[in-house]
Motif scaffolding. Sequence first.
Motif, mmCIF file in Angstrom:
data_model
loop_
_atom_site.group_PDB
_atom_site.id
_atom_site.type_symbol
_atom_site.label_atom_id
_atom_site.label_comp_id
_atom_site.label_asym_id
_atom_site.label_seq_id
_atom_site.Cartn_x
_atom_site.Cartn_y
_atom_site.Cartn_z
ATOM 1 N N LYS A 1 5.013 -1.003 -8.196
ATOM 2 C CA LYS A 1 4.205 -2.056 -8.808
ATOM 3 C C LYS A 1 4.676 -3.460 -8.441
ATOM 4 C CE LYS A 1 3.109 -1.598 -13.116
ATOM 5 N NZ LYS A 1 3.090 -1.256 -14.552
ATOM 6 N N LEU B 1 2.886 3.042 -10.195
ATOM 7 C CA LEU B 1 1.500 3.413 -10.402
ATOM 8 C C LEU B 1 1.291 4.676 -9.580
ATOM 9 C CD1 LEU B 1 -1.422 2.710 -11.382
ATOM 10 C CD2 LEU B 1 -1.733 1.680 -9.116
ATOM 11 N N ARG C 1 -1.541 7.218 -8.243
ATOM 12 C CA ARG C 1 -2.984 7.301 -8.049
ATOM 13 C C ARG C 1 -3.282 8.397 -7.041
ATOM 14 N NH1 ARG C 1 -3.405 6.080 -2.951
ATOM 15 N NH2 ARG C 1 -2.588 4.156 -2.075
ATOM 16 N N GLU D 1 0.283 5.120 -15.064
ATOM 17 C CA GLU D 1 1.030 3.886 -14.864
ATOM 18 C C GLU D 1 2.271 3.852 -15.737
ATOM 19 O OE1 GLU D 1 0.315 -0.938 -14.652
ATOM 20 O OE2 GLU D 1 -1.387 0.409 -14.966
#
Length: 188
Positions: free
Chosen positions: A68, A13, A15, A8
């Motif tokens: 984000k 972010l 992932r 982050e």
Amino acid sequence: MDRQPVLEGERLLLRPLASDDWDALFAIASDPAVWEQHPMHDRWREDVFRVFFDDALAKGGALAAIDKRDGSVVGTSRFQTLLAPEDDPEEQSSVEIGWTVLVPRLWGKGVNREMKRLMLEHAFRYVERVDFRVGENNWRSRIALENIGGMLTRRTDLTSYEGKRALHVIYAITRESFAEGPLMSGSC
């Protein structure tokens, strides 16, 4: 090394890539401008991008980049080949970062820079060097790599695509050069 961490930053972010990310990523990848300098210049086609996407899922190491502010998928990048010294005693431990796709509206806005900083910070907990494999005529990516401290090496990779030669040049960032480089000396 965990090749699919959650990372982050201020704006992003990162992932693990999931099969549900297909629609959002293909919406980005279907723009021919994304691939105009890339050796695989037709990756904007659904059948060609499907191979790229499925390969990313199968090999692991692929991350989805999430904005984000609104939770939207804005791109992807990968931790690819991981080499440990026991694989080749003459070689440093290293990982390849690349295979990056980013929505064009964010080009030149510091998003790729933040993505690479997050990935490099993670990688340098485990390896001594990160390699970036870039098409020799992909000047957009080459300039971006030089701006984050990538050093052109003498190594190259020659592949074939559609019966034509596809030469890739290799850039590298070492743990030491990263610590002293542009990604650590200022904000993204």
